[in-house]
Design an enzyme around this catalytic site. Structure first.
Site, PDB file in Angstrom:
ATOM      1  CE1 TYR A  28      36.513 -12.684  22.692  1.00 22.14           C
ATOM      2  CE2 TYR A  28      37.018 -14.837  21.739  1.00 22.14           C
ATOM      3  CZ  TYR A  28      37.371 -13.770  22.551  1.00 22.14           C
ATOM      4  OH  TYR A  28      38.569 -13.768  23.208  1.00 22.14           O
TER       5      TYR A  28
ATOM      6  CE  LYS B 111      41.698 -25.730  51.305  1.00 18.36           C
ATOM      7  NZ  LYS B 111      41.921 -26.618  50.153  1.00 18.36           N
TER       8      LYS B 111
ATOM      9  CB  CYS C 239      39.246 -70.733  32.116  1.00 20.00           C
ATOM     10  SG  CYS C 239      39.740 -70.982  33.841  1.00 20.00           S
TER      11      CYS C 239
END
Length: 658
Positions: free
Chosen positions: A33, A111, A404
């Site tokens: 293709y 949906k 820290c």
């Protein structure tokens, strides 16, 4: 001879496109293709007189636009009413039954969770494609839609005119591949396939969209001239014969009980589909009966969408790690065994604070149920206590900062535990990242990894150090080349012209967002006035109060912060506020934005309103003058209608400033 060869190649490529992308039945290898396609591209480039707007070569993209034009939909692209239970579904069926005097049937379709678009064909040729927008006005995205290979560019035996509606989506495999590539390139990841599809279709360069491997299902005829159809199922079969990829499941049911059974079946199959769905659509089949049922201004009365609940999966909490925010807040995050939820893999979620962990009793090693809030944000729903191991222990938040080592504090009335050390390296990095972010100073090219690299190499300790960085210091660092080093230096120089409100927001003052920063800057006009303002005066600013005023006052009372402002001033950053209003059309008017606008982002609409003297609020009240409503507007729209506030569209807003 050349023209005939070009036409032959086009016909052959169109046939292969249809077999591969519509029928899912490729007849030649991809490599063959590609050879045919590149041969056609070469012939068209060498013989531009034979180029065609609907040649298969447009599938690779290439058109670059300055902006998307607006499209007014002749037939409104309506949304659907949602139902969430069998009871609500039965109520819908009762309304249909009471309105129709004859027997009726439903078509049930999946949906698809994507972006709704319109495709128009004149004499069988694809002429225009557009987004749904607000249902009445959308955007012209024809060039991008041409790159979606399952959209036919030419129809056989087509009617004189045809407009169809479909859902563009990104297959799950394409989504995973795209996010893998973005992660390798250090780019932000898309939250879900729907967002990825929407972002792809809004690319101004169609070649970008072409690389995203989008797909489409057609589910409706909007307009047709030259053919007569009696029902929805017939229309979908007709579209399939024309060459469209139509709704993959479109069965007919005689009663609502059998409809619900189909919904349950689709729900069970949902996870194994190659694309995302967020529900099921139920439509009355006969067009004549749809005419009887009619529509409201927004939704048809002959259809509903049954929405699935958020997908919930089980996984294991492998660890709880702590993140130090720019204001010192310590946020615990759960690290999971990776699990696929709602179309994407999640491996962590915020646990918010100490109270949240205690309330749900989340422990390392627990099996938990997780979901995506709004199908986007991962969250822990609950612990599966029956699967808890005997060796688990309650999680305790630390007493010292993981970055820290300083003691953590929890102020009265607050849920957050905070590090208050001004020397905390984690806060330093996050403050600089925030300062450089898009909504603040917008320093292009200064992302998290670069900031951390600059700190580790001792080149920056605070945001002011950015403005004394030298090209020679950057170019020898890992990840930097001559161009990237030069680009970053130029980006930093450019932001010196940013308005004062962006600088104020960029400083990261607690409780002060970009809107508050603008109000503060507009009120006091310059940095000196802000520094010298008393707390009562600050509290009187619009949308401020004592908490925000105290944050501002506390920030500028710190000697280290005043020293930082002094250095930024010395390095040439703008300390005056320049009004960005170009007119006073909206002076004294308050707007609220809700829903998805057809062409503008929320930030763009807000900028337009503020540039014309107006104010944008986050909530609707009697003091609101206008609500600008877009697609899927929710509670704000309803409240505006209840209060009698004027509701306008994006188009109305733009007309007002003209």
């Amino acid at each position: 001879m050349i023209k005939q060869e070009i036409e032959r190649l086009r016909e052959e490529l169109n046939k292969h496109n249809y077999n591969y992308y519509v029928l899912d039945n490729p007849t030649i290898p991809d490599s063959e293709y590609d050879i045919l396609l590149h041969k056609l591209i070469k012939l068209e480039e060498e013989n531009p007189e034979f180029k065609d707007a609907n040649s298969p070569t447009v599938r690779v993209g290439g058109a670059v636009l300055d902006k998307f034009e607006q499209v007014e939909h002749t037939v409104q692209m309506q949304s659907l009413s949602d139902v969430f239970s069998k009871e609500e579904l039965i109520e819908f069926d009762e309304r249909v039954k009471n309105s129709l005097e004859s027997d009726y049937e439903y078509v049930v379709e999946m949906k698809i969770d994507g972006l709704s678009v319109s495709l128009e064909y004149e004499n069988g040729v694809f002429s225009r494609g557009s987004t749904r927008g607000d249902g009445s006005v959308g955007e012209n995205i024809t060039e991008n839609l041409k790159t979606v290979k399952s959209i036919p560019l030419i129809l056989n035996n087509a009617p004189d005119f045809l407009e169809v509606r479909g859902e563009v989506y990104m297959p799950r495999a394409s989504f995973d591949k795209l996010n893998d590539e973005r992660e390798i390139n250090g780019e932000s990841l898309f939250a879900n396939p729907r967002n990825a599809a929407a972002g792809s279709l809004r690319q101004l360069d169609s070649s970008v969209c072409a690389k995203r491997n989008l797909d489409i299902f057609i589910f409706n005829i909007q307009q047709i001239a030259g053919a007569e159809l009696e029902n929805h199922r017939e229309s979908l079969d007709y579209l399939e014969k024309l060459g469209f990829k139509v709704s993959p499941r479109r069965n007919i049911f005689k009663n609502i009980e059998s409809v619900y059974e189909e919904i349950l079946k689709i729900g069970e199959e949902r996870e194994n589909l190659p694309f995302d769905i967020d529900g099921v659509v139920i439509k009355v089949n006969a067009f004549s009966q749809r005419d009887v049922l009619g529509s409201t201004t927004k939704v048809p009365r002959w259809a509903v969408a049954y929405k699935f609940p958020a997908e919930i999966k089980e996984t294991v909490v492998e660890n709880i790690i702590l993140q130090v925010g720019r204001t010192g807040v310590i946020t615990p995050n759960a690290v999971f065994t990776p699990v696929k939820v709602a179309g994407s893999t999640i491996s962590r979620a915020t646990l918010h604070n100490e109270d949240f962990i205690k309330e749900k009793d989340i422990r390392i090693g627990d099996t938990v149920k997780v979901r995506k809030a709004g199908d986007i944000i991962p969250e822990v729903v609950e612990v599966v206590y029956e699967k808890r191991g005997e060796d688990t222990v309650p999680y305790l938040m630390p007493c010292t900062c993981p970055a820290c080592g300083e003691k953590l504090v929890r102020e009265e009335g607050e849920a957050a535990i905070r590090c208050i050390s001004s020397e905390c390296p984690a806060q330093t990095a996050r403050r600089i990242i925030h300062f450089a972010s898009r909504d603040a100073m917008d320093i292009e090219g200064l992302g998290t990894e670069i900031v951390e690299q600059l700190i580790e190499n001792g080149l920056i300790r605070d945001v002011a150090d950015l403005f004394v960085l030298k090209y020679e210091e950057l170019v020898n660092l890992e990840r930097f080349a001559e161009k990237s080093a030069s680009n970053l230096i130029d980006s930093i120089k450019r932001v010196k012209e940013n308005n004062l409100d962006r600088l104020i927001f960029g400083l990261g003052i607690r409780h002060i967002g970009n809107k508050a920063a603008k109000n503060l800057s507009k009120h006091f006009k310059n940095m000196e006035n802000i520094i010298n303002a008393d707390i009562e005066e600050i509290a009187e600013i619009e949308d401020f109060g004592m908490i925000m005023a105290k944050s501002v006052r506390d920030y500028f009372d710190e000697e280290s912060n005043k020293e930082l402002i002094g250095r930024l001033c010395e390095y040439g950053l703008k300390m005056e506020y320049e009004s960005d209003a170009v007119s006073e059309i909206f002076a004294g008017k308050t707007f609220v934005l809700t829903g998805t606008l057809p062409t503008l982002k929320r930030s763009e609409a807000q900028k337009i309103i503020e540039e014309n003297g107006g104010k944008v609020s986050g909530s609707v009240s009697k003091k609101t003058d206008f609500v600008v409503a877009g697609e899927e507007a929710g509670s704000k729209l309803k409240k505006a209608q209840d209060l009698g506030v004027s509701v306008i569209s994006e188009d109305d807003l733009l007309k007002m400033i003209k």
